[in-house]
Structures are given as structure tokens and as C-alpha cells.
Design a protein around this motif. Structure first.
Motif, PDB file in Angstrom:
ATOM      1  N   ASN A 131       0.798  -1.313   0.119  1.00  0.00           N
ATOM      2  CA  ASN A 131      -0.085  -0.087  -0.051  1.00  0.00           C
ATOM      3  C   ASN A 131       0.996   1.204  -0.062  1.00  0.00           C
ATOM      4  N   ASP A 153      -0.014   6.193  -7.721  1.00  0.00           N
ATOM      5  CA  ASP A 153      -1.183   5.644  -8.624  1.00  0.00           C
ATOM      6  C   ASP A 153      -0.832   4.348  -9.549  1.00  0.00           C
ATOM      7  N   THR A 161      -0.993   0.688  -5.479  1.00  0.00           N
ATOM      8  CA  THR A 161      -1.559   2.270  -5.129  1.00  0.00           C
ATOM      9  C   THR A 161      -1.336   2.634  -3.842  1.00  0.00           C
ATOM     10  N   SER A 163      -2.199   3.696  -0.031  1.00  0.00           N
ATOM     11  CA  SER A 163      -3.353   3.913   0.764  1.00  0.00           C
ATOM     12  C   SER A 163      -3.575   5.478   1.179  1.00  0.00           C
ATOM     13  N   ASP A 164      -4.930   5.888   1.443  1.00  0.00           N
ATOM     14  CA  ASP A 164      -5.153   7.352   1.727  1.00  0.00           C
ATOM     15  C   ASP A 164      -4.290   7.469   3.116  1.00  0.00           C
ATOM     16  N   ARG A 167      -0.667   8.320   2.070  1.00  0.00           N
ATOM     17  CA  ARG A 167      -0.580   9.674   1.460  1.00  0.00           C
ATOM     18  C   ARG A 167      -0.585  10.752   2.360  1.00  0.00           C
ATOM     19  N   SER A 188      -3.026   7.766 -13.265  1.00  0.00           N
ATOM     20  CA  SER A 188      -4.096   8.159 -12.407  1.00  0.00           C
ATOM     21  C   SER A 188      -5.609   8.207 -12.818  1.00  0.00           C
ATOM     22  N   LYS A 194     -12.052   3.682  -8.477  1.00  0.00           N
ATOM     23  CA  LYS A 194     -12.089   5.090  -8.206  1.00  0.00           C
ATOM     24  C   LYS A 194     -10.704   5.607  -8.401  1.00  0.00           C
ATOM     25  N   LYS A 195     -10.967   6.868  -8.455  1.00  0.00           N
ATOM     26  CA  LYS A 195      -9.698   7.742  -8.621  1.00  0.00           C
ATOM     27  C   LYS A 195      -9.304   8.213  -7.271  1.00  0.00           C
ATOM     28  N   ASN A 196      -7.884   8.174  -7.154  1.00  0.00           N
ATOM     29  CA  ASN A 196      -7.396   8.491  -5.659  1.00  0.00           C
ATOM     30  C   ASN A 196      -7.071   9.926  -5.775  1.00  0.00           C
ATOM     31  N   THR A 197      -7.051  10.585  -4.461  1.00  0.00           N
ATOM     32  CA  THR A 197      -6.590  11.928  -4.301  1.00  0.00           C
ATOM     33  C   THR A 197      -4.871  12.025  -4.492  1.00  0.00           C
TER      34      THR A 197
END
Length: 367
Positions: A131, A153, A161, A163-164, A167, A188, A194-197
Motif C-alpha cells: 500500500n 497511482d 497504489t 493507501s489514503d 498519502r 491516475s 475510483k480515482k485517488n486523491t
């Protein structure tokens, strides 16, 4: 310096070779007719053929900025520098940070590593986990380097990818150390769920965010960009102007015309995602069927699938595969010290379903 293994491979194979090597998009998904229409429209304007401004035509920068703002990352056209592909953006940044230490993921993108070597950046590798990077080791390294290069991404080559949580942690570390993050983001938009921030949205004054149309539209137009604080971008303009004055004006005007229909572009992006998800699922099915000993993580987006064989030198194996007319990229190419290992990066987006099955069967025969 050595040439990119991937570029050498692509030049050494012929049309009968099944290639899982290059990060090539599917040619059947290129919006050819729409690009033709946009091209014919711009040729009515003679300024299309004139020299342009170094940071890129204003209309195109405004459209790119608007996409950032719509996604919750406030951006103006002055925050965008158009580059000749994302690769040039990386070169400009490497030249700007020449001879400094830089923290990178391991494995990491081969093209960036070659650029960093060329510009004498001293790379410090940090282990990439499922992650994202190992935060403890990243923190330790970044405290020394104050500079990092990450692909959060659908990472190249690992397809992982961030993880939140990771990030947030990376943004906090970069901010606390008042360092710089180079966030490479060519994949990305190629998400299956879903698209990540982005990480950069949390640290806009401490980041360079790289984007590209090569993976979402057509590579040959060679248009990418850097999104950054305006003051940071001004520092890059001298380097950009010393390379090519400005990126191809005709390519920029074609893209600007095409992007006027935002709904059409969004539909095109969704078509790509749907096609690539089917290809990724099929590739996984064939690996499970013919190469069950290959351990991998199923992609959630992007263009690559990454995994490994136990006790096998994937670089030695690819030499035999080339003779059988199938190629991939061995994992040792993505490490600072290219120690032999059993890791492999597969590109699944460019091949047909038939080529995927046949190519994996050929690898099994070589194995």
C-alpha cells in the motif's frame, strides 16, 4: 550510462513477437477520427504554425488547470508548465536538482532512474510495500534528502497504489521537513474502481505533480505537464527554454481543440478503463491457468501486472523467451543495483486476448 532495456527490447523485436514489455496503450482505443477533426479545425488558424510561449498555450493550460480544480485541487493556468511528454518534465526537474540526493521507491520507473543517473542524482531506495512505501524508512531517508520521487497511482512497475493513510503520512513528512515531492501521475485516470486523491493536493507549495496525455489519448503528440506553485515553476523555465523553447505547438493546439468537448473526453477515458479492466482480468486468468507458480497482485488500474517466480532469474528467462518471440521486462531493471531476481513486469494493455494467452503459453514452454 546504458540505454533503457525496454527501448532496446522494442527495437530488437519484430511484428511477430508478442510484447508484454513496453508501456504501450491499445491502438484500437485511439480516438483517431476525433483527432483528425480537431487537426483540420486548427489549420484554419495561421498562428498554429508560429513560435509559441515557453510554458505552453494559455487555452490548453487553462483546461488542464480546470480539471485539477474540479477534482478539489485549486489550480490556475500559471501553475501549469507544458512539457514535451512527461519524460521531459522529469528531465527538467532532474536538471534543476542536479547532483542532489533523492529518495525513490524500489522498484521504481526505469526511465526516471536513467534520468536521475544522467543528472548525477544520488538515489536512495526505499522498500515499496503493498500500500505504498515503508513509511518508517521513507521518513528516515527523506530527513536526509529533502527530495523524493514517487508514483502513488498504479505504480510503474509494481501496479501498487498508495493507501489514503500513507498519502497523508507522506504529505506530513514532506511538509514538516519543508522538502519537495515529485509526484509522477501518468496512470491516475486509468482506475478500475475510483480515482485517488493526489498527495500534492495536501502540499501544493512543496510538490511537482507530473501528468501526461500519452496514456489517455495518444503518445505520439508528446504532450505532458508539470503542476506546481507558480514560484517553483519559474525556476524551471530557464531549463525548459534551453532545451526546446516550447513544446510542439501543433500538438498543443490539436489537444486544446479536442478537449473542448469534455463529455467526449470523459467517455473516451471510461472506454479505456473498461477495456483495460477486461484485459487485466483475462491476463490474471491465463496466469492462473498456465503459470500458477507465478505470484502476483491483481491490478486495480494502470497498465501493468507485477509478480515473481521463486528461485528463477527472470533476466535469464527473458533471453530464452526472446527466441520464442515473446518478451517482458525482468524485475532487476527497476532496482538501483540490478541484482538478479525472479520479478517480472507485464504490460497487458497493448496485446489482444489471443496474444495474451499465446504469450503466456510461450513463457511456460521456456520456463
Amino acid at each position: 550510462m546504458k540505454r533503457s532495456f525496454i527501448r532496446e527490447i522494442l527495437e530488437s523485436i519484430d511484428e511477430t513477437t508478442i510484447s508484454f514489455a513496453g508501456g504501450l496503450p491499445s491502438e484500437k482505443l485511439f480516438p483517431v477520427e476525433d483527432i483528425k477533426t480537431a487537426t483540420m479545425k486548427i489549420f484554419d488558424n495561421p498562428k498554429v504554425f508560429q513560435y509559441g510561449v515557453s510554458n505552453g498555450i494559455a487555452e490548453l493550460r487553462e483546461k488542464i488547470a480546470a480539471r485539477y480544480t474540479k477534482e478539489g485541487f485549486p489550480t490556475r493556468k500559471d501553475n501549469i508548465l507544458i512539457t514535451t511528454g512527461s519524460q521531459q518534465g522529469m528531465y527538467i526537474l532532474a536538471k534543476y536538482f542536479e547532483s542532489k540526493d533523492i529518495t525513490i521507491e524500489e522498484p521504481s520507473y526505469l526511465g526516471a532512474m536513467n534520468i536521475f543517473r544522467l543528472n548525477h542524482l544520488n538515489m536512495k531506495g526505499v522498500e515499496l510495500e503493498n500500500n505504498g512505501v515503508n513509511i518508517e524508512k521513507f521518513n528516515e531517508s527523506f530527513k536526509e534528502t529533502k527530495l523524493a520521487y514517487l508514483i502513488p497511482d498504479f505504480q510503474n512497475p509494481s501496479a501498487r497504489t498508495y493507501s489514503d493513510e500513507k498519502r497523508e503520512q507522506i504529505a506530513r513528512i514532506v511538509s514538516e521537513e519543508d522538502g519537495i515531492l515529485i509526484e509522477d501521475s501518468p496512470y491516475s485516470e486509468l482506475f478500475f474502481d475510483k480515482k485517488n486523491t493526489s498527495i500534492s493536493v495536501k502540499i501544493p507549495k512543496n510538490s511537482f505533480h507530473l501528468g501526461s496525455f500519452s496514456k489517455t489519448l495518444v503518445p505520439s503528440l508528446r504532450i505532458g505537464w508539470i503542476r506546481a506553485d507558480e514560484k517553483l515553476l519559474q525556476s524551471l523555465m530557464i531549463i525548459k527554454e534551453s532545451i526546446d523553447l516550447h513544446s510542439c505547438g501543433i500538438s498543443q493546439y490539436i489537444l486544446n481543440e479536442y478537449l473542448k468537448d469534455e463529455e467526449k473526453y470523459e467517455k473516451h477515458l471510461q472506454d479505456i478503463r473498461d477495456d483495460y479492466e477486461k484485459k487485466a482480468n483475462f491476463f490474471c486468468e491465463q496466469l492462473d491457468k498456465y503459470l500458477p507458480e507465478f505470484k502476483y497482485e491483481k491490478p486495480k488500474g494502470g497498465m501493468f501486472l507485477y509478480g515473481s517466480f521463486e528461485g528463477i532469474d527472470s533476466f535469464a528467462l527473458v533471453q530464452k523467451c526472446i527466441e520464442k518471440k515473446v518478451v517482458y521486462v525482468p524485475g532487476n531493471q527497476f532496482y538501483i543495483d540490478k541484482v538478479p531476481n525472479g520479478e517480472i513486469r507485464f504490460n497487458y494493455t497493448h496485446s489482444t486476448f489471443e496474444q495474451i494467452e499465446k504469450g503466456i503459453q510461450l513463457i511456460k514452454s521456456c520456463l
